[in-house]
Enzyme design. Sequence first.
Site, PDB file in Angstrom:
ATOM      1  N   LYS A  83       0.861  -1.183   0.000  1.00  0.00           N
ATOM      2  CA  LYS A  83       0.000   0.000   0.000  1.00  0.00           C
ATOM      3  C   LYS A  83       0.896   1.231   0.000  1.00  0.00           C
ATOM      4  O   LYS A  83       1.820   1.347   0.814  1.00  0.00           O
ATOM      5  CB  LYS A  83      -0.818   0.011   1.296  1.00  0.00           C
ATOM      6  CG  LYS A  83      -2.298  -0.026   1.101  1.00  0.00           C
ATOM      7  CD  LYS A  83      -2.954  -0.040   2.475  1.00  0.00           C
ATOM      8  CE  LYS A  83      -4.421   0.151   2.359  1.00  0.00           C
ATOM      9  NZ  LYS A  83      -5.045   0.220   3.691  1.00  0.00           N
TER      10      LYS A  83
HETATM   11  C1  E4P Z   1      -8.260   0.963   3.660  1.00  0.00           C
HETATM   12  O1  E4P Z   1      -7.500   0.229   3.099  1.00  0.00           O
HETATM   13  C2  E4P Z   1      -8.043   1.585   4.983  1.00  0.00           C
HETATM   14  O2  E4P Z   1      -7.333   0.669   5.787  1.00  0.00           O
HETATM   15  C3  E4P Z   1      -9.321   1.872   5.721  1.00  0.00           C
HETATM   16  O3  E4P Z   1     -10.440   1.464   4.974  1.00  0.00           O
HETATM   17  C4  E4P Z   1      -9.405   3.225   6.314  1.00  0.00           C
HETATM   18  O4  E4P Z   1     -10.639   3.324   6.971  1.00  0.00           O
HETATM   19  P1  E4P Z   1     -10.957   4.417   8.084  1.00  0.00           P
HETATM   20  O5  E4P Z   1     -11.294   5.703   7.388  1.00  0.00           O
HETATM   21  O6  E4P Z   1     -12.124   3.858   8.823  1.00  0.00           O
HETATM   22  O7  E4P Z   1      -9.727   4.560   8.948  1.00  0.00           O
END
Ligand code: E4P
Length: 215
Positions: A83
């Site tokens: 990522k």
């Molecule tokens: C996605 O890959 C992220 O890990 C995640 O969906 C972020 O979500 P949040 O806005 O609830 O922290």
Amino acid sequence: MDLFIDTANVGEIKEINSWGILSGVTTNPTLAAKEGKKFHALIKEIAAIVDGPVSAEAVCPDCAGIVEEARELASLAENVVVKIPCMPEGLAATAILAGEGIDVNMTLVFSANQALLAAHAGAAYVSPFVGRVDDAGNDGMMVIEEIMTVYENYDIQTEVICASVRHPQHVVEAAMLGCDIATVPYDVFQKMIKHPLTDKGIAAFLSDWEKVKNL
Ligand code: E4P
């Protein structure tokens, strides 16, 4: 639409994986920090549980650092996807990594333009954060719709992961828009499976079966 789980908690991953519906996992530094385990060991553990991509985030701010970190993360297991935040250095790193065959999930995406740039850089996945867009007073699903239209217009192969999912309706709307994947928190999976009429129906069938079974 494939379903990933958005967590770094091994117990949650094992439980939802046991339902037979899971296609992958996404983690982020905030989720990993909750687990109190060495990050690389945690990612290896998760990658061994799930038969599908497991996203692990690179945190270096510069292109060379991201590339180095990404190579290390990708070497942890065959199904690790790196990522990388959507920023100029992240795009440059993605282009290099894509050339090496390392799959990138471009994260922290909040617009169709960012998704277009991520695709041009060679990202295998792009993660628009719908819940955070909603939190800021805008329409997160509109971002998904715009990205799907742009990608469809040009037959772009980058897969769209609906991320920052807050409730079951986000999942339904993403699926209706033809999104490739939704990454769903554990508590939202629990809400997706529940319906009061299902519970009521099961209770009624069980009670009626008691009357029938010994006839
Ligand atoms: C996605 O890959 C992220 O890990 C995640 O969906 C972020 O979500 P949040 O806005 O609830 O922290």
